[in-house]
Write a protein that holds these residues in place. Structure first.
Motif, PDB file in Angstrom:
ATOM      1  N   ASP A  39     -13.784  26.896   3.991  1.00  0.00           N
ATOM      2  CA  ASP A  39     -14.400  26.915   2.673  1.00  0.00           C
ATOM      3  C   ASP A  39     -14.080  25.616   1.956  1.00  0.00           C
ATOM      4  OD1 ASP A  39     -15.564  29.523   2.634  1.00  0.00           O
ATOM      5  OD2 ASP A  39     -13.553  30.367   2.379  1.00  0.00           O
ATOM      6  N   ASP A  54     -15.242  26.849 -10.950  1.00  0.00           N
ATOM      7  CA  ASP A  54     -14.811  27.384  -9.649  1.00  0.00           C
ATOM      8  C   ASP A  54     -15.989  27.252  -8.689  1.00  0.00           C
ATOM      9  OD1 ASP A  54     -13.876  28.810  -7.519  1.00  0.00           O
ATOM     10  OD2 ASP A  54     -13.894  30.762  -8.514  1.00  0.00           O
ATOM     11  N   SER A  58     -19.203  27.956   1.018  1.00  0.00           N
ATOM     12  CA  SER A  58     -18.728  28.685   2.191  1.00  0.00           C
ATOM     13  C   SER A  58     -19.466  28.243   3.449  1.00  0.00           C
ATOM     14  CB  SER A  58     -18.933  30.181   1.960  1.00  0.00           C
ATOM     15  OG  SER A  58     -18.678  30.867   3.158  1.00  0.00           O
ATOM     16  N   ARG A 215     -14.628  42.247   6.192  1.00  0.00           N
ATOM     17  CA  ARG A 215     -15.398  42.985   5.175  1.00  0.00           C
ATOM     18  C   ARG A 215     -16.370  43.960   5.849  1.00  0.00           C
ATOM     19  NH1 ARG A 215     -16.067  46.092   1.682  1.00  0.00           N
ATOM     20  NH2 ARG A 215     -17.956  46.116   0.457  1.00  0.00           N
ATOM     21  N   CYS A 321      -8.478  41.456   0.314  1.00  0.00           N
ATOM     22  CA  CYS A 321      -9.713  41.983  -0.309  1.00  0.00           C
ATOM     23  C   CYS A 321      -9.955  43.421   0.144  1.00  0.00           C
ATOM     24  CB  CYS A 321     -10.934  41.166   0.121  1.00  0.00           C
ATOM     25  SG  CYS A 321     -10.903  39.462  -0.389  1.00  0.00           S
ATOM     26  N   PRO A 345     -10.628  39.955  -5.564  1.00  0.00           N
ATOM     27  CA  PRO A 345     -11.078  39.463  -4.251  1.00  0.00           C
ATOM     28  C   PRO A 345     -11.497  37.986  -4.255  1.00  0.00           C
ATOM     29  CG  PRO A 345     -11.968  41.631  -4.642  1.00  0.00           C
ATOM     30  CD  PRO A 345     -11.225  41.252  -5.888  1.00  0.00           C
ATOM     31  N   ARG A 346     -12.186  37.554  -5.283  1.00  0.00           N
ATOM     32  CA  ARG A 346     -12.663  36.161  -5.350  1.00  0.00           C
ATOM     33  C   ARG A 346     -11.493  35.163  -5.221  1.00  0.00           C
ATOM     34  NH1 ARG A 346     -16.828  32.369  -5.293  1.00  0.00           N
ATOM     35  NH2 ARG A 346     -16.470  30.775  -6.840  1.00  0.00           N
ATOM     36  N   LEU A 347     -10.313  35.577  -5.721  1.00  0.00           N
ATOM     37  CA  LEU A 347      -9.157  34.683  -5.681  1.00  0.00           C
ATOM     38  C   LEU A 347      -8.244  34.951  -4.491  1.00  0.00           C
ATOM     39  CD1 LEU A 347      -8.210  34.424  -9.463  1.00  0.00           C
ATOM     40  CD2 LEU A 347      -9.526  32.816  -8.076  1.00  0.00           C
ATOM     41  N   THR A 349      -9.531  35.171  -1.232  1.00  0.00           N
ATOM     42  CA  THR A 349     -10.035  34.284  -0.178  1.00  0.00           C
ATOM     43  C   THR A 349      -9.812  32.835  -0.628  1.00  0.00           C
ATOM     44  OG1 THR A 349     -12.213  34.524  -1.162  1.00  0.00           O
ATOM     45  CG2 THR A 349     -11.771  35.859   0.766  1.00  0.00           C
ATOM     46  N   ASN A 351     -10.006  29.199  -2.043  1.00  0.00           N
ATOM     47  CA  ASN A 351     -10.743  28.672  -3.200  1.00  0.00           C
ATOM     48  C   ASN A 351      -9.971  27.500  -3.805  1.00  0.00           C
ATOM     49  OD1 ASN A 351      -8.945  29.682  -5.540  1.00  0.00           O
ATOM     50  ND2 ASN A 351      -9.157  31.451  -4.198  1.00  0.00           N
TER      51      ASN A 351
END
Ligand code: KG4
Ligand code: ZN
Length: 412
Positions: A39, A54, A58, A215, A321, A345-347, A349, A351
């Motif tokens: 990513d 942010d 991906s 997922r 997540c 969850p966004r944080l 994975t 980033n």
């Protein structure tokens, strides 16, 4: 606060910036760059933990097509996207390069080719604006992200970091001081879930076509029976905090093959028992993670590593997540008197936000990076901290496992 750094028209278009108009930006202001794996992440974060921008590009779809991450392809995609991602992060934040206090960049651990792309771009930006460069350890950044929104998570705390490439238990004592209690001897849990999803051909199900393997497994597992298939309990004879997921990965692949044969499934077909298999694998992964975490909690207690009355477990990394896995960990926490914290969850994975925030944390404790930009280099492998895993093994702690299903146990 930098007066007048927010262009009003841009501000009104952006949710982040609308919020910023009401609350002053707090120094330091850091751009974070993340390219350790697949990513490309760039983000601007302020000293109060506010996310001003942010941007994540991906590469998931490309790697799904190739059946895994191919390092030169990952490098090329990072190189194609890093410039635009960094520019966009600054634009969305409404700040110029010279208004930043530092550029933070992941330099370890990770894929060398990918890390180099991020470091070179970070150097370029830092040089352009005479900013200090803050080298960041990817796994430590995962561990600290939760403190952005939950400052009550003070040091020291226990952390379980679970992703596609890593699995470890550590005590975070300060932004750059960690004790490693145990790590995986082979694969990470995300690797086992990704390979199982691939072997089960879950991509051929429309609802899973664009999802990360872990997922997709979670989605199917929600309608399956976690006790339908038997999986081994890894390393049960070792009373330490190390992990192993190679056996679970192998068992899942073997079961997928035998189920295909049993049901006469060929080519792109998905076995009718896929949901049960996913649920059973997910449960086996959760059980192994919970057992090792429970022993880590006992070890911290035995060694007095965490303050009484403020025992906390932070779970992060892409596999965090997974709602089933974190709910099992919460049960363990409840039974042993630990608060369990999981970032959104966004944080969890990969980033840029977590890298920028790690930069903020380091600046706060006076570890403000360097202007000697060429002295910063990448390291593909890098332990998270001082290795005390032998001490954990030597204590040989026997645990009475917390029940992960059925009625919750009473706190001890
Ligand atoms: O932290 P991350 O973004 O990258 C690495 O550093 O590896 O983690 C990616 C991993 C992948 O293996 C992916 O399948 C897994 O996190 N993952 C999940 C879920 N979402 C992503 N695993 C289980 N359940 C999920 N919901
Ligand atoms: Zn990661």
């Amino acid at each position: 606060m930098v007066p007048g750094i927010v262009p009003w028209r841009a501000a009104l278009r952006s949710r982040h910036l609308r919020r910023r108009l009401c609350t002053a930006v707090r120094r330091p202001l850091v751009l974070g760059i993340e390219t350790s794996c697949d990513d490309t992440g760039c983000a601007v974060v302020d000293g109060a933990g506010r996310v001003l921008s942010d941007v994540v590009h991906s590469q998931l779809q490309v790697h799904l097509d190739h059946g895994g991450i191919i390092p030169p392809i990952a490098r090329d995609l990072h190189a194609q996207n890093i410039g635009a991602a960094a520019e966009r992060a600054l634009r969305d934040a409404g700040v110029s390069l010279t208004e930043l206090d530092a550029v933070a960049v992941t330099v370890r651990p990770g894929l060398s080719l990918s890390l180099l792309v991020g470091l070179r771009h970070a150097r370029l930006l830092a040089r352009q604006a005479s900013l200090p460069l803050i080298p960041v350890h990817h796994m430590r950044a995962h561990a600290l992200t939760v403190r952005m929104a939950a400052p009550e998570v003070a040091f020291p705390f226990l952390t379980l970091l679970i992703s596609g490439g890593h699995c470890l238990l550590a005590v975070a004592q300060a932004p750059d001081r960690f004790l490693l209690l145990g790590a995986s001897r082979d694969d990470a849990p995300g690797e086992a879930l990704d390979k199982a999803a691939r072997r089960l051909k879950l991509r051929n199900l429309p609802e899973c076509a664009t999802l990360a393997g872990g997922r997709a497994v979670e989605l199917l597992a929600a309608r399956g029976d976690p006790h339908a298939f038997e999986f081994p309990l890894p390393l049960s004879q070792y009373r330490d905090c190390s992990f192993s997921f190679a056996g679970l990965k192998f068992t899942a692949q073997k079961l997928a093959a035998s189920e295909e044969q049993r049901h006469g499934v060929v080519a792109s077909g998905v076995v009718p028992t896929a949901a049960d298999l996913c649920a059973s694998l997910q449960h086996a992964v959760a059980r192994h993670l919970c057992h090792r975490t429970q022993r880590a909690m006992d070890y911290c207690q035995a060694r007095g590593l965490l303050p009484d009355g403020a025992r906390r477990l932070v779970v992060s990394g892409g596999v965090a997540c997974n709602g089933y896995i974190t709910s099992c960990l919460r049960r363990v926490g409840e039974a042993l008197g630990f608060e369990v914290h999981v970032p959104p969850p966004r944080l969890c994975t990969d980033n840029g936000v977590m890298i920028a925030w790690k930069g903020v944390e380091l600046l706060r404790v006076g570890r403000g990076g360097t202007h000697d930009l060429d002295s910063v280099d990448i390291e593909a492998r890098s332990p998270i901290g001082t290795d005390v895993s032998q001490d954990v093994a030597d204590m040989s702690l026997k645990c009475k496992w917390v029940k992960l299903t059925g009625p919750a146990a009473q706190p001890q």
